[in-house]
Design a protein around this motif. Structure first.
Motif, short mmCIF file in Angstrom:
data_model
loop_
_atom_site.label_atom_id
_atom_site.label_comp_id
_atom_site.label_asym_id
_atom_site.label_seq_id
_atom_site.Cartn_x
_atom_site.Cartn_y
_atom_site.Cartn_z
N LEU A 1 0.83 -1.21 0.00
CA LEU A 1 0.00 0.00 0.00
C LEU A 1 0.86 1.26 0.00
O LEU A 1 0.53 2.26 -0.62
CB LEU A 1 -0.94 0.00 1.21
N ARG A 2 1.99 1.16 0.69
CA ARG A 2 2.90 2.30 0.73
C ARG A 2 3.45 2.59 -0.68
O ARG A 2 3.52 3.73 -1.12
CB ARG A 2 4.04 2.03 1.72
N VAL A 3 3.81 1.53 -1.37
CA VAL A 3 4.31 1.70 -2.75
C VAL A 3 3.22 2.30 -3.64
O VAL A 3 3.46 3.23 -4.42
CB VAL A 3 4.79 0.34 -3.33
N LEU A 4 2.00 1.79 -3.50
CA LEU A 4 0.89 2.29 -4.31
C LEU A 4 0.60 3.76 -4.00
O LEU A 4 0.30 4.55 -4.89
CB LEU A 4 -0.37 1.45 -4.06
N LYS A 5 0.74 4.10 -2.73
CA LYS A 5 0.49 5.49 -2.32
C LYS A 5 1.57 6.41 -2.89
O LYS A 5 1.27 7.49 -3.41
CB LYS A 5 0.46 5.57 -0.80
N GLU A 6 2.82 5.95 -2.81
CA GLU A 6 3.91 6.78 -3.36
C GLU A 6 3.80 6.93 -4.86
O GLU A 6 4.22 7.93 -5.44
CB GLU A 6 5.27 6.15 -2.99
N ALA A 7 3.18 5.96 -5.51
CA ALA A 7 2.99 6.02 -6.96
C ALA A 7 1.75 6.84 -7.32
O ALA A 7 1.44 7.02 -8.50
CB ALA A 7 2.87 4.61 -7.53
N GLY A 8 1.03 7.31 -6.28
CA GLY A 8 -0.14 8.15 -6.54
C GLY A 8 -1.40 7.38 -6.88
O GLY A 8 -2.38 7.95 -7.34
N LEU A 9 -1.38 6.08 -6.68
CA LEU A 9 -2.53 5.25 -7.07
C LEU A 9 -3.59 5.13 -5.98
O LEU A 9 -4.75 4.88 -6.28
CB LEU A 9 -2.05 3.86 -7.49
N VAL A 10 -3.17 5.25 -4.74
CA VAL A 10 -4.16 5.18 -3.66
C VAL A 10 -3.98 6.37 -2.71
O VAL A 10 -2.92 6.99 -2.65
CB VAL A 10 -4.05 3.86 -2.83
N THR A 11 -5.06 6.67 -2.02
CA THR A 11 -5.02 7.70 -1.00
C THR A 11 -5.16 7.02 0.35
O THR A 11 -5.68 5.91 0.45
CB THR A 11 -6.18 8.69 -1.16
N GLU A 12 -4.69 7.70 1.38
CA GLU A 12 -4.75 7.14 2.73
C GLU A 12 -5.39 8.16 3.64
O GLU A 12 -5.09 9.35 3.54
CB GLU A 12 -3.31 6.85 3.20
N ARG A 13 -6.30 7.69 4.51
CA ARG A 13 -6.78 8.59 5.55
C ARG A 13 -6.90 7.82 6.86
O ARG A 13 -7.03 6.59 6.85
CB ARG A 13 -8.12 9.23 5.17
N LYS A 14 -6.81 8.54 7.95
CA LYS A 14 -6.88 7.89 9.26
C LYS A 14 -8.29 7.96 9.79
O LYS A 14 -8.98 8.97 9.66
CB LYS A 14 -5.91 8.59 10.22
N ASP A 15 -8.72 6.84 10.38
CA ASP A 15 -10.03 6.77 11.02
C ASP A 15 -9.77 6.18 12.39
O ASP A 15 -9.71 4.97 12.56
CB ASP A 15 -10.96 5.88 10.19
N GLY A 16 -9.56 7.06 13.39
CA GLY A 16 -9.12 6.57 14.69
C GLY A 16 -7.74 5.98 14.55
O GLY A 16 -6.83 6.63 14.03
N THR A 17 -7.61 4.71 14.93
CA THR A 17 -6.31 4.06 14.80
C THR A 17 -6.15 3.34 13.46
O THR A 17 -5.09 2.85 13.14
CB THR A 17 -6.11 3.01 15.92
N ARG A 18 -7.24 3.28 12.71
CA ARG A 18 -7.16 2.57 11.43
C ARG A 18 -6.74 3.49 10.29
O ARG A 18 -7.00 4.70 10.32
CB ARG A 18 -8.53 1.98 11.07
N ARG A 19 -6.09 2.89 9.32
CA ARG A 19 -5.78 3.62 8.08
C ARG A 19 -6.67 3.04 6.98
O ARG A 19 -6.70 1.84 6.77
CB ARG A 19 -4.31 3.43 7.69
N ILE A 20 -7.36 3.96 6.29
CA ILE A 20 -8.27 3.54 5.23
C ILE A 20 -7.66 3.94 3.89
O ILE A 20 -7.24 5.08 3.71
CB ILE A 20 -9.65 4.25 5.37
N TYR A 21 -7.65 2.98 2.97
CA TYR A 21 -7.05 3.23 1.66
C TYR A 21 -8.12 3.23 0.56
O TYR A 21 -9.06 2.44 0.61
CB TYR A 21 -5.99 2.18 1.34
N GLY A 22 -7.96 4.12 -0.40
CA GLY A 22 -8.91 4.19 -1.51
C GLY A 22 -8.18 4.50 -2.82
O GLY A 22 -7.03 4.94 -2.83
#
Lengths: 153, 103
Positions: free
Chosen positions: B47-68
């Motif tokens: 997911l980190r690689v995908l995020k760095e490539a601009g393919l996914v976004t990350e947001r925090k929901d409490g302690t969870r990280r949600i990816y889209g």
């Protein structure tokens, strides 16, 4: 995250070529395989023996490979020689992933004005966020395909 | 070019599977890991690689990280085709303006 997508602008290209609209139309369709950069953009790459453009509404545009296989690029939606054609565009994918290509040809001075529009990018984004079980050809697959294409360049 | 990075990132089968699982909407990492034959840390790394490539976004929901999925990746594909047509049409012009007769 919102599911609404802003419209993604079509790709527009326009040019004037020194030949008749009839000739320009024919080169773009029937003779597509003679000028298309297959090494840069295709499914089969150097396995391709020809590109077939079926010249009627519903006709297929596809590659033939040296092992007898085929790779479909899209289908003809509008066929109005020598004025324009419209086709769906989904090389190597399910037709539900289709964008749309329209090319228009019009006499101008001694040549032909060619207007190309590649549109419908939203469908990819919509598919990207659509919940639908049993649907295999995913978004990553679309981009994965382009990865293969580009690594060949 | 952004699309090239995105395409490199999607050269990995697990990352493509992650992208396909995000098609239904944003999801937390634990849920993704439960469906994939790799460990949760491995999914996080992908997911980190995908995020760095601009393919996914990350947001925090409490302690969870949600990816889209990041729709901008679609715009990059569009940009790729924009430059592709420039080159392809140069080939078209040469063919259309050649003296070759119809067959």
């Amino acid at each position: 995250m919102s599911n609404t997508q802003a419209a993604i602008a079509p790709v527009h290209k326009t040019m004037v070529v020194a030949c008749s609209p009839e000739r320009a139309f024919e080169v773009f369709t029937r003779e597509l395989g003679t000028w298309w950069p297959l090494g840069m953009y295709s499914i089969g790459g150097d396995r391709i023996t020809e590109v077939v453009f079926e010249e009627h509404v519903g006709g297929r545009i596809f590659e033939r490979h040296d092992d007898g296989g085929e790779g479909e690029w899209g289908r003809v939606l509008a066929w109005e020689p020598p004025a324009r054609f419209v086709m769906t565009w989904y090389p190597g994918h399910d037709s539900s992933q289709a964008t749309e290509l329209e090319v228009r040809f019009a006499a101008e001075d001694d040549g032909t004005r060619v207007d190309l529009e590649h549109r419908g990018w939203e469908i990819l984004a919509e598919r990207a966020q659509e919940a639908r079980s049993g649907y295999d050809a995913g978004w990553g697959d679309v981009l994965g395909h382009y990865t293969r294409l580009l690594t060949r360049v | 070019m952004a699309y090239a990075t995105a395409m490199d990132a999607l050269g990995d089968a697990t990352r493509r599977q992650i992208m396909e699982r995000l098609r239904g909407g944003p999801r937390p990492v634990g849920e993704l890991a439960a469906e994939l034959p790799v460990s949760r840390p491995a999914v996080s790394q992908h997911l980190r690689v995908l995020k760095e490539a601009g393919l996914v976004t990350e947001r925090k929901d409490g302690t969870r990280r949600i990816y889209g999925v990041e729709p901008k990746a679609i715009a990059d594909l569009r940009a790729y085709f924009d430059s592709f047509w420039e080159q392809a049409l140069a080939g078209f012009r040469a063919a259309a303006e050649s003296e070759r007769r119809n067959t």
